[in-house]
Design a protein around this motif. Structure first.
Motif, PDB file in Angstrom:
ATOM      1  N   ALA A  29      24.188  31.835  39.204  1.00 27.39           N
ATOM      2  CA  ALA A  29      24.099  31.663  37.747  1.00 27.39           C
ATOM      3  C   ALA A  29      25.236  30.785  37.239  1.00 27.39           C
ATOM      4  O   ALA A  29      25.036  29.927  36.365  1.00 27.39           O
ATOM      5  CB  ALA A  29      24.129  33.023  37.062  1.00 27.39           C
ATOM      6  N   GLY A  30      26.433  30.994  37.772  1.00 28.77           N
ATOM      7  CA  GLY A  30      27.569  30.170  37.371  1.00 28.77           C
ATOM      8  C   GLY A  30      27.358  28.706  37.714  1.00 28.77           C
ATOM      9  O   GLY A  30      27.691  27.811  36.927  1.00 28.77           O
TER      10      GLY A  30
ATOM     11  N   GLN B  15      19.421  40.326  41.107  1.00 31.41           N
ATOM     12  CA  GLN B  15      20.062  40.993  39.981  1.00 31.41           C
ATOM     13  C   GLN B  15      19.363  40.592  38.684  1.00 31.41           C
ATOM     14  O   GLN B  15      18.634  39.596  38.637  1.00 31.41           O
ATOM     15  CB  GLN B  15      21.547  40.625  39.929  1.00 31.41           C
ATOM     16  CG  GLN B  15      22.314  41.025  41.173  1.00 31.41           C
ATOM     17  CD  GLN B  15      23.686  40.362  41.258  1.00 31.41           C
ATOM     18  OE1 GLN B  15      24.158  39.779  40.291  1.00 31.41           O
ATOM     19  NE2 GLN B  15      24.308  40.437  42.427  1.00 31.41           N
TER      20      GLN B  15
ATOM     21  N   ILE C  66      20.372  39.133  36.124  1.00 34.39           N
ATOM     22  CA  ILE C  66      20.703  37.796  35.645  1.00 34.39           C
ATOM     23  C   ILE C  66      19.820  36.724  36.258  1.00 34.39           C
ATOM     24  O   ILE C  66      19.635  35.646  35.684  1.00 34.39           O
ATOM     25  CB  ILE C  66      22.199  37.491  35.925  1.00 34.39           C
ATOM     26  CG1 ILE C  66      22.664  36.306  35.096  1.00 34.39           C
ATOM     27  CG2 ILE C  66      22.445  37.253  37.417  1.00 34.39           C
ATOM     28  CD1 ILE C  66      24.155  36.069  35.162  1.00 34.39           C
ATOM     29  N   SER C  67      19.222  37.019  37.410  1.00 32.60           N
ATOM     30  CA  SER C  67      18.398  36.012  38.080  1.00 32.60           C
ATOM     31  C   SER C  67      17.137  35.685  37.280  1.00 32.60           C
ATOM     32  O   SER C  67      16.613  34.578  37.373  1.00 32.60           O
ATOM     33  CB  SER C  67      18.019  36.481  39.493  1.00 32.60           C
ATOM     34  OG  SER C  67      17.185  37.619  39.441  1.00 32.60           O
TER      35      SER C  67
ATOM     36  N   ASN D 123      30.451  44.882  41.415  1.00 35.35           N
ATOM     37  CA  ASN D 123      29.374  44.077  41.980  1.00 35.35           C
ATOM     38  C   ASN D 123      28.045  44.778  41.699  1.00 35.35           C
ATOM     39  O   ASN D 123      27.855  45.938  42.095  1.00 35.35           O
ATOM     40  CB  ASN D 123      29.585  43.919  43.487  1.00 35.35           C
ATOM     41  CG  ASN D 123      28.547  43.021  44.133  1.00 35.35           C
ATOM     42  OD1 ASN D 123      27.352  43.169  43.930  1.00 35.35           O
ATOM     43  ND2 ASN D 123      29.011  42.073  44.936  1.00 35.35           N
TER      44      ASN D 123
ATOM     45  N   THR E  78      31.808  35.663  41.787  1.00 36.67           N
ATOM     46  CA  THR E  78      31.525  35.789  40.355  1.00 36.67           C
ATOM     47  C   THR E  78      30.914  34.526  39.759  1.00 36.67           C
ATOM     48  O   THR E  78      30.814  33.479  40.403  1.00 36.67           O
ATOM     49  CB  THR E  78      32.828  36.100  39.597  1.00 36.67           C
ATOM     50  OG1 THR E  78      33.696  34.945  39.684  1.00 36.67           O
ATOM     51  CG2 THR E  78      33.535  37.308  40.205  1.00 36.67           C
ATOM     52  N   ILE E  79      30.539  34.641  38.479  1.00 32.73           N
ATOM     53  CA  ILE E  79      30.022  33.489  37.737  1.00 32.73           C
ATOM     54  C   ILE E  79      31.067  32.387  37.685  1.00 32.73           C
ATOM     55  O   ILE E  79      30.765  31.205  37.883  1.00 32.73           O
ATOM     56  CB  ILE E  79      29.613  33.921  36.319  1.00 32.73           C
ATOM     57  CG1 ILE E  79      28.349  34.805  36.382  1.00 32.73           C
ATOM     58  CG2 ILE E  79      29.348  32.700  35.428  1.00 32.73           C
ATOM     59  CD1 ILE E  79      27.924  35.368  35.047  1.00 32.73           C
TER      60      ILE E  79
ATOM     61  N   SER F 291      25.198  35.505  46.172  1.00 32.18           N
ATOM     62  CA  SER F 291      25.191  36.331  44.966  1.00 32.18           C
ATOM     63  C   SER F 291      24.455  35.619  43.846  1.00 32.18           C
ATOM     64  O   SER F 291      24.631  34.414  43.631  1.00 32.18           O
ATOM     65  CB  SER F 291      26.631  36.639  44.530  1.00 32.18           C
ATOM     66  OG  SER F 291      26.687  37.061  43.189  1.00 32.18           O
ATOM     67  N   ASP F 292      23.652  36.363  43.090  1.00 35.55           N
ATOM     68  CA  ASP F 292      22.981  35.798  41.915  1.00 35.55           C
ATOM     69  C   ASP F 292      23.980  35.403  40.837  1.00 35.55           C
ATOM     70  O   ASP F 292      23.742  34.467  40.069  1.00 35.55           O
ATOM     71  CB  ASP F 292      21.982  36.804  41.335  1.00 35.55           C
ATOM     72  CG  ASP F 292      20.777  37.006  42.236  1.00 35.55           C
ATOM     73  OD1 ASP F 292      20.432  36.072  42.983  1.00 35.55           O
ATOM     74  OD2 ASP F 292      20.186  38.093  42.192  1.00 35.55           O
ATOM     75  N   GLU F 293      25.099  36.130  40.759  1.00 40.09           N
ATOM     76  CA  GLU F 293      26.109  35.779  39.766  1.00 40.09           C
ATOM     77  C   GLU F 293      26.713  34.411  40.070  1.00 40.09           C
ATOM     78  O   GLU F 293      26.931  33.595  39.165  1.00 40.09           O
ATOM     79  CB  GLU F 293      27.207  36.843  39.723  1.00 40.09           C
ATOM     80  CG  GLU F 293      26.769  38.150  39.092  1.00 40.09           C
ATOM     81  CD  GLU F 293      27.940  39.083  38.824  1.00 40.09           C
ATOM     82  OE1 GLU F 293      28.941  39.000  39.545  1.00 40.09           O
ATOM     83  OE2 GLU F 293      27.847  39.869  37.874  1.00 40.09           O
TER      84      GLU F 293
END
Length: 337
Positions: free
Chosen positions: A249-250, A274, A276-277, A71, A219-220, A244-246
């Motif tokens: 994102a997913g 994160q 990815i954001s 994570n 998770t994504i 979660s940003d993941e």
């Protein structure tokens, strides 16, 4: 290999004086300390740290318990803690519990068996009554989770308030059918975020969108799966607050595949800011925690209790969080205190 006697001879001092310098004991003149250090450098002498730790009855090691290092939040937190611990002369042992209650207690045994001097817990799965007895063997600091009734230092952000503010933001953008994706209701953090989410909905007279797949989302891929379920069973959902940003994102990636526009059809908020954001298009509105500062403060607090043993007491250190509003909800940056 040079010995402590060789260092004493080279420095022109007694073995006792050299030993006092090596063990950083007081009442040694600075001029003598310098002579010892110069002699050690010249001879390439390295103190026997294991023997020194035994004499001091310290391991100079701390254990950090976390659910999963993959994570990004926890990997960032661990990095900050390790750097600060190293600066204080301590090593760290990283202990992944994978949210298993037995593993958590097994790692706490490191404290009881004197293999570590102290423990930082970044997540808590057992009842406090099972953890409390370990305080007999050394200090424990909680990070990220605020366990009620725990008489020890706690370092965290107000997750309930963060979730409340994030949900209020979605409502202000016109969202009326909102869902909350948690990492699992057995987590104190997830429970507090849910409280904030529901508080914001209740104040606006709204009801949450509920779906069986919305728990345990990390998770994504989880984000993709949940979005499919929401579209199938709750096609009117127009706002999602995730833990979660993941996950966020997913959801955004899959929304594009399904022809949904973000944020026009679906507004999404992540958590943790994160990398990815910012890399996603649209960029993800997210809640940022001061991870580095939190990690450093945990280590400083733990080391203080290790080096100055005393009875632990309830001490809450609440750090500020920040809502970073980006394209996934279309607004300007808003500060939260």
């Amino acid at each position: 290999m040079p010995t402590i006697e060789d260092v004493a001879k080279q420095a022109g001092l007694s073995r006792t004086t050299v030993s006092r310098v090596i063990n950083d004991q007081p009442y040694v003149a600075e001029e003598k300390r310098q002579r010892v250090k110069e002699a050690m450098d010249l001879l390439g002498y390295v103190p026997n740290s294991s023997a020194r730790r035994l004499r001091n009855q310290k391991t100079e090691t701390i254990a950090i318990l976390l659910p999963n290092i993959t994570n990004p939040f926890f990997s960032h937190l661990i990095e900050a803690m390790e750097i600060k611990a190293s600066a204080w002369g301590y090593r760290v042992i990283i202990c992944q519990t994978h949210e298993d209650e037995k593993k958590e207690l097994d790692y706490l045994e490191l404290l009881r068996t004197k293999q570590v001097d102290g423990v930082i817990m970044t997540a808590v799965r057992n009842e406090w009554s099972k953890i409390k007895p370990y305080l007999t063997y050394g200090p424990i600091v909680l990070c990220n989770e605020n366990v009620r009734g725990a008489n020890l230092p706690v370092v965290y952000v107000d997750h309930e308030q963060a979730a409340y503010e994030a949900t209020r933001h979605l409502i202000q953008q016109g969202c009326r059918h909102l869902a909350y994706l948690s990492g699992g209701n057995d987590s104190i953090v997830a429970q507090n975020r849910q409280k904030g989410f529901l508080k914001a909905l209740n104040q606006s007279g709204l009801s949450p969108v509920l779906d069986e797949k919305m728990e345990g989302a990390y998770t994504i891929d989880h984000g993709r799966d949940v979005l499919h379920s929401l579209v199938q069973h709750h096609p009117n959902v127009d706002g999602v607050f995730t833990g979660s940003d993941e996950v966020a994102a997913g959801m955004i990636h899959e929304a594009k595949q399904l022809g949904l526009r973000v944020p026009d059809d679906l507004a999404v908020v992540g958590f943790d800011n994160q990398a990815i954001s910012l890399l996603m298009s649209p960029s993800i509105t997210t809640v940022e925690q001061p991870v580095t500062e939190m990690g450093e403060h945990c280590v400083e607090t733990l080391v203080h209790y290790i080096e100055h043993p005393s009875v632990l007491f309830r001490q809450e250190i609440v750090f500020r969080h920040q809502l970073l509003v980006r394209d996934s909800t279309q607004q300007r940056v808003t500060m939260i205190s």
